[in-house]
Write a protein that holds these residues in place. Structure first.
Motif, PDB file in Angstrom:
ATOM      1  N   LYS A 155      11.462 -11.711 -34.572  1.00 50.60           N
ATOM      2  CA  LYS A 155      12.502 -12.060 -33.605  1.00 50.60           C
ATOM      3  C   LYS A 155      11.940 -12.763 -32.375  1.00 50.60           C
ATOM      4  O   LYS A 155      12.569 -13.676 -31.824  1.00 50.60           O
ATOM      5  CB  LYS A 155      13.256 -10.791 -33.193  1.00 50.60           C
ATOM      6  CG  LYS A 155      14.484 -11.034 -32.324  1.00 50.60           C
ATOM      7  CD  LYS A 155      15.222  -9.736 -32.066  1.00 50.60           C
ATOM      8  CE  LYS A 155      16.529  -9.985 -31.298  1.00 50.60           C
ATOM      9  NZ  LYS A 155      16.319 -10.575 -29.976  1.00 50.60           N
ATOM     10  N   ALA A 156      10.742 -12.353 -31.949  1.00 46.51           N
ATOM     11  CA  ALA A 156      10.155 -12.930 -30.741  1.00 46.51           C
ATOM     12  C   ALA A 156       9.991 -14.433 -30.853  1.00 46.51           C
ATOM     13  O   ALA A 156      10.134 -15.165 -29.861  1.00 46.51           O
ATOM     14  CB  ALA A 156       8.808 -12.273 -30.450  1.00 46.51           C
ATOM     15  N   VAL A 157       9.689 -14.920 -32.059  1.00 42.35           N
ATOM     16  CA  VAL A 157       9.541 -16.367 -32.264  1.00 42.35           C
ATOM     17  C   VAL A 157      10.887 -16.999 -32.589  1.00 42.35           C
ATOM     18  O   VAL A 157      11.208 -18.085 -32.092  1.00 42.35           O
ATOM     19  CB  VAL A 157       8.507 -16.648 -33.374  1.00 42.35           C
ATOM     20  CG1 VAL A 157       8.358 -18.156 -33.583  1.00 42.35           C
ATOM     21  CG2 VAL A 157       7.153 -16.031 -33.024  1.00 42.35           C
ATOM     22  N   ALA A 158      11.691 -16.325 -33.404  1.00 45.08           N
ATOM     23  CA  ALA A 158      13.011 -16.866 -33.754  1.00 45.08           C
ATOM     24  C   ALA A 158      13.856 -17.118 -32.514  1.00 45.08           C
ATOM     25  O   ALA A 158      14.605 -18.101 -32.437  1.00 45.08           O
ATOM     26  CB  ALA A 158      13.727 -15.907 -34.707  1.00 45.08           C
ATOM     27  N   LYS A 192      13.336 -23.639 -27.521  1.00 42.23           N
ATOM     28  CA  LYS A 192      12.949 -23.272 -26.158  1.00 42.23           C
ATOM     29  C   LYS A 192      11.433 -23.385 -26.049  1.00 42.23           C
ATOM     30  O   LYS A 192      10.812 -24.108 -26.813  1.00 42.23           O
ATOM     31  CB  LYS A 192      13.437 -21.864 -25.840  1.00 42.23           C
ATOM     32  CG  LYS A 192      14.940 -21.695 -25.978  1.00 42.23           C
ATOM     33  CD  LYS A 192      15.365 -20.260 -25.741  1.00 42.23           C
ATOM     34  CE  LYS A 192      16.857 -20.074 -25.969  1.00 42.23           C
ATOM     35  NZ  LYS A 192      17.266 -18.653 -25.810  1.00 42.23           N
ATOM     36  N   ARG A 193      10.838 -22.660 -25.103  1.00 41.43           N
ATOM     37  CA  ARG A 193       9.403 -22.791 -24.898  1.00 41.43           C
ATOM     38  C   ARG A 193       8.728 -21.421 -24.942  1.00 41.43           C
ATOM     39  O   ARG A 193       9.323 -20.400 -24.566  1.00 41.43           O
ATOM     40  CB  ARG A 193       9.111 -23.477 -23.557  1.00 41.43           C
ATOM     41  CG  ARG A 193       9.768 -24.842 -23.419  1.00 41.43           C
ATOM     42  CD  ARG A 193       9.449 -25.500 -22.102  1.00 41.43           C
ATOM     43  NE  ARG A 193       8.082 -26.009 -22.064  1.00 41.43           N
ATOM     44  CZ  ARG A 193       7.704 -27.171 -22.576  1.00 41.43           C
ATOM     45  NH1 ARG A 193       8.569 -27.956 -23.187  1.00 41.43           N
ATOM     46  NH2 ARG A 193       6.455 -27.571 -22.479  1.00 41.43           N
ATOM     47  N   LEU A 246      -4.131 -21.623 -22.048  1.00 42.03           N
ATOM     48  CA  LEU A 246      -3.426 -20.625 -22.850  1.00 42.03           C
ATOM     49  C   LEU A 246      -2.053 -20.319 -22.272  1.00 42.03           C
ATOM     50  O   LEU A 246      -1.152 -19.876 -22.991  1.00 42.03           O
ATOM     51  CB  LEU A 246      -4.244 -19.335 -22.948  1.00 42.03           C
ATOM     52  CG  LEU A 246      -5.520 -19.404 -23.787  1.00 42.03           C
ATOM     53  CD1 LEU A 246      -6.289 -18.094 -23.682  1.00 42.03           C
ATOM     54  CD2 LEU A 246      -5.201 -19.719 -25.249  1.00 42.03           C
ATOM     55  N   ASP A 247      -1.882 -20.552 -20.986  1.00 45.51           N
ATOM     56  CA  ASP A 247      -0.604 -20.260 -20.343  1.00 45.51           C
ATOM     57  C   ASP A 247       0.364 -21.437 -20.357  1.00 45.51           C
ATOM     58  O   ASP A 247       1.519 -21.289 -19.939  1.00 45.51           O
ATOM     59  CB  ASP A 247      -0.834 -19.791 -18.903  1.00 45.51           C
ATOM     60  CG  ASP A 247      -1.557 -18.449 -18.857  1.00 45.51           C
ATOM     61  OD1 ASP A 247      -1.217 -17.572 -19.679  1.00 45.51           O
ATOM     62  OD2 ASP A 247      -2.463 -18.291 -18.020  1.00 45.51           O
ATOM     63  N   ASP A 248      -0.094 -22.602 -20.831  1.00 47.08           N
ATOM     64  CA  ASP A 248       0.825 -23.723 -20.988  1.00 47.08           C
ATOM     65  C   ASP A 248       1.904 -23.353 -22.002  1.00 47.08           C
ATOM     66  O   ASP A 248       1.627 -22.704 -23.016  1.00 47.08           O
ATOM     67  CB  ASP A 248       0.094 -24.971 -21.476  1.00 47.08           C
ATOM     68  CG  ASP A 248      -0.670 -25.662 -20.362  1.00 47.08           C
ATOM     69  OD1 ASP A 248      -0.567 -25.219 -19.202  1.00 47.08           O
ATOM     70  OD2 ASP A 248      -1.385 -26.638 -20.662  1.00 47.08           O
ATOM     71  N   GLU A 249       3.129 -23.781 -21.738  1.00 49.24           N
ATOM     72  CA  GLU A 249       4.222 -23.514 -22.658  1.00 49.24           C
ATOM     73  C   GLU A 249       4.525 -24.768 -23.473  1.00 49.24           C
ATOM     74  O   GLU A 249       4.474 -25.885 -22.959  1.00 49.24           O
ATOM     75  CB  GLU A 249       5.470 -23.067 -21.896  1.00 49.24           C
ATOM     76  CG  GLU A 249       5.289 -21.712 -21.222  1.00 49.24           C
ATOM     77  CD  GLU A 249       6.578 -21.209 -20.602  1.00 49.24           C
ATOM     78  OE1 GLU A 249       7.503 -22.023 -20.394  1.00 49.24           O
ATOM     79  OE2 GLU A 249       6.658 -20.001 -20.334  1.00 49.24           O
TER      80      GLU A 249
END
Length: 259
Positions: free
Chosen positions: A113-116, A121-122, A85-88
């Motif tokens: 916004k958090a996803v945009a 990026k990752r 779950l912590d893999d980016e």
């Protein structure tokens, strides 16, 4: 015409038994009638197994409720050691259409916004799951669907769970494929079957099952299943909305024993 599909599994509380549950059906139909449209409702008491169905075995559009299925597949992959779950993962907004006639890449915008802010990026798998379920972000969903192996892998998972009619056919917002008839399907009683297996910890461990249910309890803007329930009720659910479709599926737990 509006189409609405809902499924409620009631856990940890007492509800009317046997014929009394079935007797509620005409009352429910009378309540729903003024809203118009087509309704699919499926209810099950997880304590005694009593059910109530109004077109619960018919097909509806799942809208965003299918994001529950993507989440389960992600957790199954984590359990299998494919990633954590912590893999980016790199967040992209370009996806290849499932259309058969001249499939072209298409772009999906983030709704939060958090996803945009992380396109190109990752972001961790954990955070993408949170954005997919709690705020129903479609871009987070498509990135997780890609990570999970695509729609075909979700279908294989559903088959293993005994689901034969509900489908995930494509990436979200894939208009090319939709125009060719590639549309996902939700059958209320089958979604109920999946959620019951999740609640009974029959799909994954207690830890993983509890984590998924807690994510669903954090759903924002939840004015459907919880709307007329006492505030003490624990509601793990996922809403969906697309054009003239409105859905909500979930598990309701009343810790005080009332139903």
């Amino acid at each position: 015409m509006w189409r609405w599909a809902g499924i409620v599994l009631l856990a940890g509380c007492a509800v009317p038994q046997g014929p009394v549950v079935e007797a509620l059906k005409p009352q429910l139909e009378e309540i729903l009638a003024p809203a118009g449209g087509e309704w699919g409702v499926w209810f099950k008491d997880l304590q005694d197994g009593e059910t109530l169905s109004i077109r619960g075995d018919e097909e509806f559009h799942p809208a965003s409720t299918l994001k529950i299925l993507v989440m389960i597949k992600i957790f199954l992959d984590v359990h299998a050691g494919l990633y954590t779950l912590d893999d980016e993962i790199e967040v992209t907004d370009i996806f290849l259409s499932a259309a058969k006639k001249d499939p072209r890449p298409f772009k999906v915008a983030a709704s939060v916004k958090a996803v945009a802010d992380v396109v190109g990026k990752r972001m961790s798998v954990r955070d993408l799951v949170e954005q997919m379920i709690t705020v129903s972000d479609n871009l987070a969903t498509n990135n997780l669907l890609r990570k999970a192996g695509g729609a075909s892998e979700i279908q294989k998972m559903l088959a293993r769970l005994g689901i034969t009619r509900s489908t995930v056919a494509r990436y979200l917002m894939d208009d090319q494929a939709y125009d060719e008839g590639f549309s996902s399907v939700a059958v209320p009683c089958e979604y109920g079957q999946v959620l019951e297996q999740l609640w009974r910890r029959q799909i994954l461990s207690d830890w993983a099952s509890s984590m998924m249910l807690r994510v669903m309890m954090r759903l924002r803007g939840n004015r459907m299943l919880p709307w007329h329930l006492p505030k003490e009720a624990l509601v793990a659910h996922k809403t969906g909305a697309i054009e003239k479709v409105r859905n909500d599926v979930g598990v309701v737990t009343l810790p005080d024993g009332r139903g």
